[in-house]
Design a protein around this motif. Structure first.
Motif, mmCIF file in Angstrom:
data_model
loop_
_atom_site.group_PDB
_atom_site.id
_atom_site.type_symbol
_atom_site.label_atom_id
_atom_site.label_comp_id
_atom_site.label_asym_id
_atom_site.label_seq_id
_atom_site.Cartn_x
_atom_site.Cartn_y
_atom_site.Cartn_z
ATOM 1 N N VAL A 181 4.939 6.357 -0.371
ATOM 2 C CA VAL A 181 4.557 6.843 -1.700
ATOM 3 C C VAL A 181 4.379 8.347 -1.683
ATOM 4 C CG1 VAL A 181 2.776 6.732 -3.443
ATOM 5 C CG2 VAL A 181 3.451 4.664 -2.261
ATOM 6 N N ASP A 182 3.661 8.820 -0.668
ATOM 7 C CA ASP A 182 3.437 10.277 -0.559
ATOM 8 C C ASP A 182 4.757 11.021 -0.470
ATOM 9 O OD1 ASP A 182 0.465 9.953 1.538
ATOM 10 O OD2 ASP A 182 0.766 9.814 -0.640
ATOM 11 N N ALA A 183 5.672 10.475 0.352
ATOM 12 C CA ALA A 183 6.950 11.163 0.544
ATOM 13 C C ALA A 183 7.724 11.227 -0.767
ATOM 14 C CB ALA A 183 7.773 10.440 1.601
ATOM 15 N N PHE A 184 7.707 10.148 -1.503
ATOM 16 C CA PHE A 184 8.429 10.144 -2.777
ATOM 17 C C PHE A 184 7.856 11.180 -3.722
ATOM 18 C CE2 PHE A 184 11.159 8.519 -5.959
ATOM 19 C CZ PHE A 184 10.450 8.466 -7.143
ATOM 20 N N ASN A 185 6.533 11.169 -3.830
ATOM 21 C CA ASN A 185 5.901 12.136 -4.729
ATOM 22 C C ASN A 185 6.205 13.566 -4.320
ATOM 23 O OD1 ASN A 185 4.767 10.311 -6.476
ATOM 24 N ND2 ASN A 185 2.841 10.164 -5.362
ATOM 25 N N ALA A 186 6.324 13.774 -3.014
ATOM 26 C CA ALA A 186 6.605 15.118 -2.541
ATOM 27 C C ALA A 186 8.072 15.496 -2.723
ATOM 28 C CB ALA A 186 6.216 15.227 -1.063
ATOM 29 N N ALA A 187 8.935 14.501 -2.676
ATOM 30 C CA ALA A 187 10.375 14.796 -2.665
ATOM 31 C C ALA A 187 10.931 15.151 -4.027
ATOM 32 C CB ALA A 187 11.131 13.599 -2.107
ATOM 33 N N GLN A 188 10.239 14.785 -5.090
ATOM 34 C CA GLN A 188 10.775 15.131 -6.414
ATOM 35 C C GLN A 188 9.614 15.268 -7.392
ATOM 36 O OE1 GLN A 188 10.492 12.385 -8.920
ATOM 37 N NE2 GLN A 188 9.153 11.718 -7.282
ATOM 38 N N LYS A 189 9.922 15.955 -8.502
ATOM 39 C CA LYS A 189 8.831 16.269 -9.412
ATOM 40 C C LYS A 189 8.883 15.503 -10.722
ATOM 41 C CE LYS A 189 6.882 19.172 -6.738
ATOM 42 N NZ LYS A 189 6.357 18.318 -5.712
ATOM 43 N N ASP A 190 9.921 14.687 -10.916
ATOM 44 C CA ASP A 190 10.043 14.037 -12.215
ATOM 45 C C ASP A 190 9.127 12.842 -12.373
ATOM 46 O OD1 ASP A 190 13.548 14.568 -11.919
ATOM 47 O OD2 ASP A 190 12.091 15.730 -13.057
ATOM 48 N N ILE A 191 8.906 12.166 -11.267
ATOM 49 C CA ILE A 191 8.130 10.928 -11.339
ATOM 50 C C ILE A 191 6.944 11.026 -10.399
ATOM 51 C CG2 ILE A 191 8.202 8.428 -11.103
ATOM 52 C CD1 ILE A 191 11.212 8.591 -11.315
ATOM 53 N N VAL A 192 5.798 10.677 -10.921
ATOM 54 C CA VAL A 192 4.610 10.629 -10.064
ATOM 55 C C VAL A 192 4.214 9.174 -9.913
ATOM 56 C CG1 VAL A 192 2.193 11.257 -9.861
ATOM 57 C CG2 VAL A 192 3.820 12.879 -10.848
ATOM 58 N N VAL A 193 4.107 8.748 -8.667
ATOM 59 C CA VAL A 193 3.734 7.358 -8.436
ATOM 60 C C VAL A 193 2.224 7.259 -8.279
ATOM 61 C CG1 VAL A 193 3.910 5.409 -6.860
ATOM 62 C CG2 VAL A 193 5.917 6.805 -7.351
ATOM 63 N N ASP A 194 1.615 6.484 -9.166
ATOM 64 C CA ASP A 194 0.182 6.227 -9.069
ATOM 65 C C ASP A 194 0.049 4.897 -8.326
ATOM 66 O OD1 ASP A 194 -2.411 5.562 -11.604
ATOM 67 O OD2 ASP A 194 -2.452 5.593 -9.415
ATOM 68 N N ALA A 195 -0.198 4.996 -7.022
ATOM 69 C CA ALA A 195 -0.208 3.784 -6.204
ATOM 70 C C ALA A 195 -1.571 3.117 -6.228
ATOM 71 C CB ALA A 195 0.173 4.130 -4.762
ATOM 72 N N ARG A 196 -1.586 1.839 -6.535
ATOM 73 C CA ARG A 196 -2.842 1.089 -6.534
ATOM 74 C C ARG A 196 -2.808 0.108 -5.368
ATOM 75 N NH1 ARG A 196 -4.295 1.072 -12.286
ATOM 76 N NH2 ARG A 196 -3.858 3.239 -12.833
ATOM 77 N N TYR A 197 -3.774 0.277 -4.481
ATOM 78 C CA TYR A 197 -3.783 -0.576 -3.290
ATOM 79 C C TYR A 197 -4.747 -1.741 -3.473
ATOM 80 C CZ TYR A 197 -1.375 3.320 -1.112
ATOM 81 O OH TYR A 197 -0.478 4.302 -0.811
ATOM 82 N N ILE A 198 -4.263 -2.913 -3.171
ATOM 83 C CA ILE A 198 -5.131 -4.090 -3.193
ATOM 84 C C ILE A 198 -5.261 -4.583 -1.756
ATOM 85 C CG2 ILE A 198 -5.359 -6.464 -4.012
ATOM 86 C CD1 ILE A 198 -3.749 -5.759 -6.388
ATOM 87 N N PRO A 199 -6.471 -4.890 -1.319
ATOM 88 C CA PRO A 199 -6.631 -5.356 0.063
ATOM 89 C C PRO A 199 -5.715 -6.527 0.366
ATOM 90 C CG PRO A 199 -8.771 -5.010 -0.935
ATOM 91 C CD PRO A 199 -7.761 -4.817 -2.021
ATOM 92 N N SER A 200 -5.091 -6.436 1.512
ATOM 93 C CA SER A 200 -4.072 -7.405 1.879
ATOM 94 C C SER A 200 -4.482 -8.871 1.807
ATOM 95 C CB SER A 200 -3.549 -7.021 3.261
ATOM 96 O OG SER A 200 -2.966 -8.090 3.896
ATOM 97 N N PRO A 201 -5.675 -9.254 2.276
ATOM 98 C CA PRO A 201 -6.000 -10.681 2.255
ATOM 99 C C PRO A 201 -5.986 -11.281 0.854
ATOM 100 C CG PRO A 201 -7.644 -9.487 3.509
ATOM 101 C CD PRO A 201 -6.774 -8.469 2.886
ATOM 102 N N ASP A 202 -6.249 -10.462 -0.157
ATOM 103 C CA ASP A 202 -6.336 -11.012 -1.510
ATOM 104 C C ASP A 202 -5.133 -10.682 -2.360
ATOM 105 O OD1 ASP A 202 -9.890 -10.560 -1.833
ATOM 106 O OD2 ASP A 202 -8.699 -12.385 -1.617
ATOM 107 N N TYR A 203 -4.132 -10.065 -1.750
ATOM 108 C CA TYR A 203 -3.071 -9.496 -2.563
ATOM 109 C C TYR A 203 -2.358 -10.501 -3.454
ATOM 110 C CZ TYR A 203 0.816 -6.570 -3.971
ATOM 111 O OH TYR A 203 1.720 -5.877 -4.711
ATOM 112 N N GLU A 204 -1.944 -11.625 -2.854
ATOM 113 C CA GLU A 204 -1.157 -12.595 -3.623
ATOM 114 C C GLU A 204 -1.917 -13.083 -4.846
ATOM 115 O OE1 GLU A 204 -1.649 -12.600 -0.397
ATOM 116 O OE2 GLU A 204 0.040 -13.389 0.736
ATOM 117 N N THR A 205 -3.209 -13.375 -4.654
ATOM 118 C CA THR A 205 -4.006 -13.863 -5.779
ATOM 119 C C THR A 205 -4.157 -12.792 -6.834
ATOM 120 O OG1 THR A 205 -5.361 -14.784 -4.038
ATOM 121 C CG2 THR A 205 -6.078 -15.160 -6.282
#
Lengths: 278, 298, 431
Positions: C51-75
């Motif tokens: 995500v960081d690399a993408f945001n750094a590589a171009q300026k048109d799109i900013v990715v707002d990454a939302r992290y969900i803890p892995s054990p609960d992700y599917e739910t």
């Protein structure tokens, strides 16, 4: 002085009794001591045997690991608990007044419905409730918790019972004097009901400070999470960080314990009162 | 004076509205919807259809559901039993003049105000089969340590222990309150009649406590059917349910089916069954109270 | 009063019943200028750099990454989607869930976007089978797919037997050989296990997957052979011989496969293409006990047939059907699955969906020796297991069945009956 058999037996009985009491108290308090003690232990000392109550090298590093997210969680818990307690006070007192001091058709029937709803486990209705919240656009929002937590059958019941002990003659006198129901409610009922209001506040607080299930369902964003949810944070897929978990539990337990210490009377009397009058 | 027999409709409504809104929207409607959804195969999206009693038939035909049902019953039985018995015993003890009475009463009630999650986490540490202090102690004494939460046969027991630990104080306080209401003179009368301690208990105390006992058992049963927090946190969250589903209580199965597998229709059907069971049990108790509960003993 | 209450209640019931279907969101017109997209993923350490690399590589799109803890992700992701929470793209953790998500209308088909000029669709084409539903492409792979045998050379040394790659070269790395080796490596008392296989339902299907047919196909036809039972039996016998880490134990004590391997307690780990990333973490955090970076290797999964087949599902991203910014979302996931994203994946030590020479070069930092690198990146057939709309249910069922079998609740005699009954139930009751 001769020691009669009855005397000795009574002494033996008494000693056994106290041993039992102390042993049980020990079993109750021991896990809590473990929480407190582990919260201050570095990772490698947590499972040492024999377990030391005072850590060899006490540390604040577990609390340090909480520093990133937990202030937020604690704030959310405080904020939410505050609002829900307030809202519940509002709904319970007004409802209780309507059920105890006003006469209207269908009153007893509706009250019965309220009481019956106490039997409904939250989990049985969580799915439709979730859908309603979704349709209101309130998913992942603190309002979801405030709204779903606004109704308390138990609180309404508790306060209603108390209101019923306030003599009707007070109210009649006020009505004759031309007071509106609202005036009666605010000027007479509420001030007289302070003890039960205190109990209600304490019960609400205890429930929502510790509530896990509703926040689990309705909240996802990190910045909205409450303390109980946060405690589950440290169990990742790969490793469970016990130290910070215990530090988090410590933070959850201590405020409630302190309140309990000072307000034990209200808790206990509240519970007992319900039983007796129920 | 008959002027205010029935209060104006609007005034009543204004007092009722705060609680009524919450009740109607978030309790009554969901109850109705639960019944409605249970008759469909709703899975979170727009494509679903009516399946009648299909979900119910399927539920009773599924191993997992029957298992959950059984586990919930077993859990309820044991927790209610121990909570009531311990609550009663300690209430009787603390009802007398005991030194540090308030201290003991407070201590026993204390776990009840704590978060089930915090409690669960604490016990997970203590009961850890390899590294936990309890098993280390047992090993030290030469006793073969049980697997607690890891063991198929001990997992449910562990959760029962934790639940009873947390709640018996609550019932103890209820009984204490009830004991206070029993008229002293009844005891004296019984003593004069030559009744021993045990006889006095059965003829005076128990009947006197019967209203509270009824209330306690009812509450305990309802709460036992609702147990979730401890199971969730002590047996692994969405993946949980204990070894071979040994602790997958009904509520947990509902959560898993509904929120981890999208089977909202099916989970709603399970919820309806849960509701039904709770109502039936409570109703039976309510009926039964006429027989064994004596009011007016005071 | 009573009647009014009932009427009000009835109104609510009716209204919310209609409401239950949910609203459909319209798509806002795409704006120009930096666009922020909301992207959901789990807290895997290899994901943040992308995500960081993408945001750094171009300026048109900013990715707002939302992290969900892995054990609960599917739910959580299910709940979020059902609640139409704001989301433009998300990564799928349990690949088979894509069927349910698609069926509920949460996923945007990508064919139109892929047809646009300038899109590198190599990843999609390589893993076509795994990302298509009803002929429509619904996902863009980011990580490649394959399961391997990771082994701890020190443990093999101690036992004095050749490492698996020797057998692979000989052509004798079969499942029977694997069991044999596992037993030889074990200390017999649980201090060292010859092998470990994690408890996921999908991981109990290596043998079955190698016959290249789904257990339940998309039409609901059930077709399996004795390879399922063979694995269950093998697992049980190895666990009893203390040659394999007990499944129930790792579930309950939550001992992750990475920890098992880091601690030097396991000779062979059969797991997927993301593991070198874990090894990098392990090395950087000094978690490797009893062995060093040079003491581990990667080779093929055991396989009974002459033509090597492994199992694996690519990890992929979706564009949400109700997203506001679909174009931007697509650009992001296409980037992630393309050569640039592949390089970041390689840096994190995971097998990307697109392999180029640069990628191999970067991967060599995550793999200890050239031979392992070859096995890691060689072109191979990876059968996507559980990738039908029954997949998620099947995974859960296998999970439960394994528990029951290991505990003796399901005997060898009843195994097939239980298996078939479970499969039939899944077919009958899945939408």
């Amino acid at each position: 002085m001769t020691w009669s058999r009855a005397c000795i037996l009574s002494w033996v009985g008494k000693i056994t009794l106290y041993i039992l009491l102390l042993l049980t108290a020990f079993l109750i308090l021991m896990p809590l001591v473990v929480v407190v003690s582990t919260a201050f232990k570095p990772d490698d000392q947590i499972y040492e045997f024999p377990m030391r109550i005072i850590p060899r090298t006490p540390t604040l590093e577990n609390f340090g690991k909480l520093a990133q997210n937990f202030p937020r969680y604690i704030w959310n818990s405080c904020k939410l608990t505050f609002w829900i307690v307030l809202v519940q006070l509002l709904t319970a007192t007004t409802g209780a007044y309507a059920f105890s001091k006003l006469r209207w058709k269908g009153r007893d029937f509706l009250f019965l419905l309220y009481i019956l709803s106490m039997m409904v486990p939250i989990q049985a209705i969580i799915i439709p409730q979730f859908l309603i919240i979704r349709n209101l656009g309130l998913y992942d929002n603190h309002w979801a918790l405030v709204l779903t937590g606004s109704f308390t059958a138990f609180g309404t019941f508790l306060i209603k019972q108390y209101f019923m002990t306030i003599p009707d003659s007070y109210l009649e006198a006020a009505r004759i004097d031309g007071a509106s129901e609202y005036t009666i409610f605010f000027r007479i009922m509420l001030p007289l009901a302070k003890p039960v209001l205190a109990t209600q506040v304490i019960f609400s607080f205890r429930y929502f400070w510790n509530d896990f299930f509703a926040p689990l369902i309705y909240l996802t964003s990190q910045h909205l999470k409450t303390l109980p949810l946060g405690m589950a944070d440290f169990a990742t897929e790969t490793y469970t960080y016990v130290g910070p978990q215990m530090a988090a539990s410590f933070i959850s337990i201590v405020p409630v314990m302190l309140i309990f210490l000072f307000a034990q009377r209200y808790f206990v009397e509240g519970v007992a009162a319900v039983g007796v009058k129920g | 004076m008959d002027a205010h027999q029935h209060t104006s409709r609007w005034i009543v409504l204004s007092f009722l509205l705060p609680s009524l809104i919450g009740f109607l929207i978030f309790i009554l409607t969901p109850i109705g919807m639960a019944f409605g959804i249970s008759l469909t195969n709703f899975a979170g999206g727009p494509r679903f259809r009516f399946v009648g009693l299909g979900n119910f038939i399927q539920a009773f035909g599924t191993e997992a559901f029957r298992n959950s049902f059984r586990i919930t019953l077993v859990f309820t039985l044991w927790t209610v039993l121990f909570q009531i018995v311990f609550g009663m015993v300690f209430a009787l003890i603390l009802n007398r003049k005991v030194i540090l009475r308030t201290f003991f009463r407070g201590t026993y009630f204390l776990p009840n105000v704590l978060s089930s999650i915090a409690v669960g986490l604490a016990f997970m540490l203590i009961f850890d089969p390899q590294r936990g202090p309890l098993n280390q102690l047992l090993r030290h004494w030469g006793i073969h340590p049980p697997l607690w939460l890891s063991g198929e046969h001990t997992a449910l027991l562990t959760i029962i222990i934790v639940t009873v630990w947390q709640s018996f104080g609550y019932y103890m306080v209820l009984f204490l309150g009830g004991l206070q209401t029993i008229n002293r003179s009844l005891y004296e009368a019984a003593e004069i009649d030559g009744a021993g301690a045990i006889r006095r208990f059965f003829s005076v105390t128990l009947p006197g406590l019967s209203p509270i006992l009824f209330y306690s058992i009812t509450i305990a049963v309802i709460r036992a059917f609702q147990v979730f927090d401890q199971v969730y946190i002590m047996t692994g969250g969405q993946l949980g349910g204990g070894p071979a589903g040994a602790t997958s209580v009904l509520v947990f199965d509902i959560y898993r089916n509904g929120f981890a597998q999208f089977r909202f229709g099916y989970a709603a059907a399970e919820s309806v069954v849960l509701l039904g069971v709770v109502f039936v049990v409570t109703f039976i108790q309510y009926r039964g109270q006429k027989r064994w509960v004596t009011y007016d003993v005071v | 009063m009573k009647r009014t209450v009932w009427i009000l209640a009835a109104c609510f019931l009716v209204v919310s019943g209609i409401w239950a279907g949910g609203k459909t969101e319209g798509t806002a017109p795409q704006k120009s200028g930096p666009v922020t997209i909301i992207y959901y993923l789990w807290d895997d350490p290899s994901l943040k750099p992308v995500v960081d690399a993408f945001n750094a590589a171009q300026k048109d799109i900013v990715v707002d990454a939302r992290y969900i803890p892995s054990p609960d992700y599917e739910t959580k992701i299910t709940t979020l989607l059902t609640a139409h929470a704001e989301m433009d793209a998300y990564m799928q953790k349990r690949q088979s869930d894509m069927f349910a998500h698609y069926g509920n209308g949460f996923i945007e088909p990508l064919d139109a976007y892929l047809a646009k000029p300038g899109v590198n669709r190599e990843a999609v084409d390589s893993y076509r089978d795994a990302v298509t539903i009803d002929g429509k492409v619904v996902a863009f792979p980011w990580r490649g797919a394959a399961y391997y045998t990771y082994y701890n050379k020190k443990i093999f040394e101690k036992a004095g037997i050749p490492t698996p790659d020797v057998y692979v070269k000989e052509g004798t790395w079969t499942w029977d050989k694997y069991a044999e080796v596992a037993k030889k490596l074990s200390s017999g008392d649980g201090a060292i296990y010859g092998t470990t296989v994690y408890f996921w339902g999908s991981n109990q299907l290596f043998m079955e997957s190698q016959r290249l047919k789904p257990i339940i196909d998309s039409k609901g036809k059930i077709d399996y052979d004795d390879q399922i039972y063979r694995w269950f039996k093998l697992r049980k016998s190895l666990e009893e011989a203390k040659a394999m880490w007990p499944l129930i134990d790792m579930k309950v004590t939550k001992t992750h496969y990475s920890k098992q391997f880091y601690d030097g307690k396991v000779g062979m780990l059969l797991i997927g293409e993301w593991f070198p990333g874990f090894m990098l973490s392990g090395r950087d955090q000094n978690l490797l006990k009893g062995f060093t970076w040079n003491d581990w290797g990667v080779t093929r999964l055991p396989c009974d047939s002459k033509t090597y087949v492994t199992q694996g599902n690519p990890t992929f991203n979706h564009v949400t059907a109700y997203a506001q910014k679909k174009d931007a979302a697509f650009k992001f996931i296409a980037w992630m699955g393309g050569p640039e994203g592949a390089q970041i994946a390689a840096k994190a030590g995971v097998l990307p969906a697109t392999i180029t020479p640069e990628v191999k070069q970067i991967l060599s930092k995550a793999i200890p020796d050239p031979q392992s690198l070859e096995y890691f990146t060689e072109p191979k057939r990876a059968f996507p297991m559980l990738m039908t709309r029954y997949g998620s249910r099947l995974e859960a069922f296998l999970n439960d069945l394994m528990d029951a079998y290991l505990l003796g609740k399901v005997t060898d005699a009843e195994f097939d009956t239980k298996l078939r009954a479970g499969l039939e139930e899944i077919v009958k009751t899945t939408n």
